[in-house]
Write a protein that holds these residues in place. Structure first.
Motif, PDB file in Angstrom:
ATOM      1  N   UNK A  86       0.863  -1.176   0.000  1.00  0.00           N
ATOM      2  CA  UNK A  86       0.000   0.000   0.000  1.00  0.00           C
ATOM      3  C   UNK A  86       0.900   1.227   0.000  1.00  0.00           C
ATOM      4  N   UNK A  87       0.806   2.043  -1.045  1.00  0.00           N
ATOM      5  CA  UNK A  87       1.689   3.203  -1.201  1.00  0.00           C
ATOM      6  C   UNK A  87       3.152   2.788  -1.134  1.00  0.00           C
ATOM      7  N   UNK A  88       3.442   1.593  -1.672  1.00  0.00           N
ATOM      8  CA  UNK A  88       4.821   1.137  -1.785  1.00  0.00           C
ATOM      9  C   UNK A  88       5.387   0.445  -0.573  1.00  0.00           C
ATOM     10  N   UNK A  89       4.569   0.180   0.461  1.00  0.00           N
ATOM     11  CA  UNK A  89       5.066  -0.414   1.697  1.00  0.00           C
ATOM     12  C   UNK A  89       4.124  -1.507   2.187  1.00  0.00           C
ATOM     13  N   UNK A  90       4.680  -2.484   2.906  1.00  0.00           N
ATOM     14  CA  UNK A  90       3.870  -3.540   3.519  1.00  0.00           C
ATOM     15  C   UNK A  90       4.688  -4.223   4.599  1.00  0.00           C
ATOM     16  N   UNK A  91       3.999  -4.878   5.505  1.00  0.00           N
ATOM     17  CA  UNK A  91       4.670  -5.743   6.469  1.00  0.00           C
ATOM     18  C   UNK A  91       4.911  -7.102   5.819  1.00  0.00           C
ATOM     19  N   UNK A  92       5.833  -7.873   6.383  1.00  0.00           N
ATOM     20  CA  UNK A  92       6.122  -9.210   5.871  1.00  0.00           C
ATOM     21  C   UNK A  92       5.221 -10.205   6.594  1.00  0.00           C
ATOM     22  N   UNK A 150      10.057  -0.021  -4.609  1.00  0.00           N
ATOM     23  CA  UNK A 150      10.767   1.250  -4.809  1.00  0.00           C
ATOM     24  C   UNK A 150      10.218   2.109  -5.938  1.00  0.00           C
ATOM     25  N   UNK A 151       9.598   1.493  -6.942  1.00  0.00           N
ATOM     26  CA  UNK A 151       9.100   2.272  -8.081  1.00  0.00           C
ATOM     27  C   UNK A 151       7.619   2.635  -7.950  1.00  0.00           C
ATOM     28  N   UNK A 152       7.048   2.425  -6.770  1.00  0.00           N
ATOM     29  CA  UNK A 152       5.662   2.840  -6.566  1.00  0.00           C
ATOM     30  C   UNK A 152       5.577   4.365  -6.674  1.00  0.00           C
ATOM     31  N   UNK A 153       4.616   4.894  -7.447  1.00  0.00           N
ATOM     32  CA  UNK A 153       4.508   6.352  -7.603  1.00  0.00           C
ATOM     33  C   UNK A 153       4.351   7.102  -6.288  1.00  0.00           C
ATOM     34  N   UNK A 154       3.793   6.441  -5.272  1.00  0.00           N
ATOM     35  CA  UNK A 154       3.602   7.111  -3.979  1.00  0.00           C
ATOM     36  C   UNK A 154       4.924   7.460  -3.315  1.00  0.00           C
ATOM     37  N   UNK A 155       6.020   6.803  -3.747  1.00  0.00           N
ATOM     38  CA  UNK A 155       7.326   7.039  -3.127  1.00  0.00           C
ATOM     39  C   UNK A 155       8.190   8.003  -3.927  1.00  0.00           C
ATOM     40  N   UNK A 156       7.652   8.564  -5.004  1.00  0.00           N
ATOM     41  CA  UNK A 156       8.414   9.528  -5.799  1.00  0.00           C
ATOM     42  C   UNK A 156       8.898  10.670  -4.911  1.00  0.00           C
ATOM     43  N   UNK A 157      10.199  10.931  -4.963  1.00  0.00           N
ATOM     44  CA  UNK A 157      10.777  12.007  -4.176  1.00  0.00           C
ATOM     45  C   UNK A 157      11.124  11.625  -2.754  1.00  0.00           C
ATOM     46  N   UNK A 158      10.717  10.427  -2.315  1.00  0.00           N
ATOM     47  CA  UNK A 158      10.994   9.994  -0.946  1.00  0.00           C
ATOM     48  C   UNK A 158      12.228   9.111  -0.848  1.00  0.00           C
ATOM     49  N   UNK A 159      12.583   8.453  -1.948  1.00  0.00           N
ATOM     50  CA  UNK A 159      13.811   7.671  -1.973  1.00  0.00           C
ATOM     51  C   UNK A 159      14.642   8.123  -3.168  1.00  0.00           C
ATOM     52  N   UNK A 210      16.725   8.230  -6.553  1.00  0.00           N
ATOM     53  CA  UNK A 210      16.579   7.534  -7.834  1.00  0.00           C
ATOM     54  C   UNK A 210      17.628   6.439  -7.984  1.00  0.00           C
ATOM     55  N   UNK A 211      18.719   6.544  -7.231  1.00  0.00           N
ATOM     56  CA  UNK A 211      19.773   5.533  -7.284  1.00  0.00           C
ATOM     57  C   UNK A 211      19.434   4.295  -6.454  1.00  0.00           C
ATOM     58  N   UNK A 212      18.335   4.347  -5.698  1.00  0.00           N
ATOM     59  CA  UNK A 212      17.897   3.192  -4.920  1.00  0.00           C
ATOM     60  C   UNK A 212      16.699   2.491  -5.548  1.00  0.00           C
ATOM     61  N   UNK A 213      16.293   2.919  -6.740  1.00  0.00           N
ATOM     62  CA  UNK A 213      15.188   2.253  -7.422  1.00  0.00           C
ATOM     63  C   UNK A 213      15.567   0.848  -7.873  1.00  0.00           C
ATOM     64  N   UNK A 214      16.872   0.547  -7.864  1.00  0.00           N
ATOM     65  CA  UNK A 214      17.345  -0.765  -8.314  1.00  0.00           C
ATOM     66  C   UNK A 214      17.409  -1.794  -7.193  1.00  0.00           C
ATOM     67  N   UNK A 215      16.934  -1.454  -5.981  1.00  0.00           N
ATOM     68  CA  UNK A 215      17.125  -2.378  -4.858  1.00  0.00           C
ATOM     69  C   UNK A 215      16.281  -3.640  -4.994  1.00  0.00           C
ATOM     70  N   UNK A 216      15.214  -3.611  -5.800  1.00  0.00           N
ATOM     71  CA  UNK A 216      14.418  -4.813  -6.053  1.00  0.00           C
ATOM     72  C   UNK A 216      15.043  -5.565  -7.223  1.00  0.00           C
ATOM     73  N   UNK A 217      15.798  -6.618  -6.923  1.00  0.00           N
ATOM     74  CA  UNK A 217      16.484  -7.383  -7.968  1.00  0.00           C
ATOM     75  C   UNK A 217      15.468  -8.050  -8.881  1.00  0.00           C
ATOM     76  N   UNK A 218      14.459  -8.673  -8.286  1.00  0.00           N
ATOM     77  CA  UNK A 218      13.317  -9.170  -9.042  1.00  0.00           C
ATOM     78  C   UNK A 218      12.166  -8.212  -8.760  1.00  0.00           C
TER      79      UNK A 218
END
Length: 230
Positions: A38-44, A61-70, A72-80
């Motif tokens: 939800x808005x780019x975040x969830x519990x496990x 990381x690429x959820x639009x709700x997180x634009x400007x919050x992380x 752009x160099x961390x958008x690659x943290x999701x390998x899959x």
């Protein structure tokens, strides 16, 4: 304020509606891509592929709700794509983020040994602060009294997710593991720092006494045979 705390403040509490407690999968690699955010975040969810995750959250990381919050160099943290985990200590000087066997009794009732071999995982520190970040990994095992320990230093600068090949890099097999703890320390004062984790490759084993063959169950390779050896 750390990134996750900042996201909490801006987005409020988040949850994972309808997330499975233990999703079935044919893959040996545990990813987090089927967990809705939800808005780019969830519990496990717990248990998740027989594991419980503490001080981790699911991040898209690429959820639009997180634009400007992380960055752009961390958008690659999701390998899959689309998800990864983001982790850190729950508070300064506390134990690190960890994943561990969620319910040993339930696993033995299913015919599985309540531990695993840790094969590999992807990790990267968030952002690019100077002078750099040290990541420390501990694997608590039934095979010996002391945990396995391995470290890697990330210099300042943005990074791609780093594939940690556990046996190759540490020089020993991390087997009969029941808990893995990860800490990222920033700078000369070893301040807590956030990191992303994805695509954890673990191997579970059947209880001794079954015929020797392999199958996939609950997202991890199950090796059937005497003593849990393939």
């Amino acid at each position: 304020m750390k990134l996750l705390g900042h996201l909490f403040a801006l987005c409020g509490n988040f949850s994972s509606p309808g997330a499975p407690g233990s999703a079935a999968s044919n893959h040996t690699v545990i990813s987090f891509d089927e967990i809705p955010t939800v808005d780019g975040l969830a519990s496990v969810p717990s248990p998740y592929h027989y594991l419980s995750f503490s001080s981790y959250s699911v991040l898209t990381p690429r959820d639009p709700a997180l634009d400007g919050l992380i960055s752009e160099h961390d958008l690659n943290c999701a390998v899959s794509s689309p998800n990864a985990l983001i982790g850190s200590r729950p508070m300064e000087n506390a134990d690190g983020a960890c994943f561990e066997i969620a319910n040993a009794t339930s696993m033995t009732q299913e015919g599985l040994q309540p531990y695993f071999t840790l094969e590999s995982f992807y990790i990267k520190p968030m952002d690019a602060p100077s002078p750099g970040t040290k990541v420390s990994v501990k694997g608590y095992t039934k095979a010996r009294g002391e945990p396995h320990v391995w470290h890697v230093d990330f210099p300042s600068g943005f990074h791609l997710p780093f594939l940690v090949k556990v046996k190759e890099f540490s020089g020993e097999e991390w087997k009969e593991i029941y808990k893995v703890e990860i800490v990222a320390d920033f700078g000369y004062d070893d301040l807590d720092w956030e990191f992303c984790l994805d695509n954890i490759f673990v191997q579970f084993f059947a209880l001794p006494g079954d015929d020797s063959e392999s199958l996939s169950l609950g997202g991890s390779q199950i090796v059937l045979g005497e003593g849990g050896q393939s």
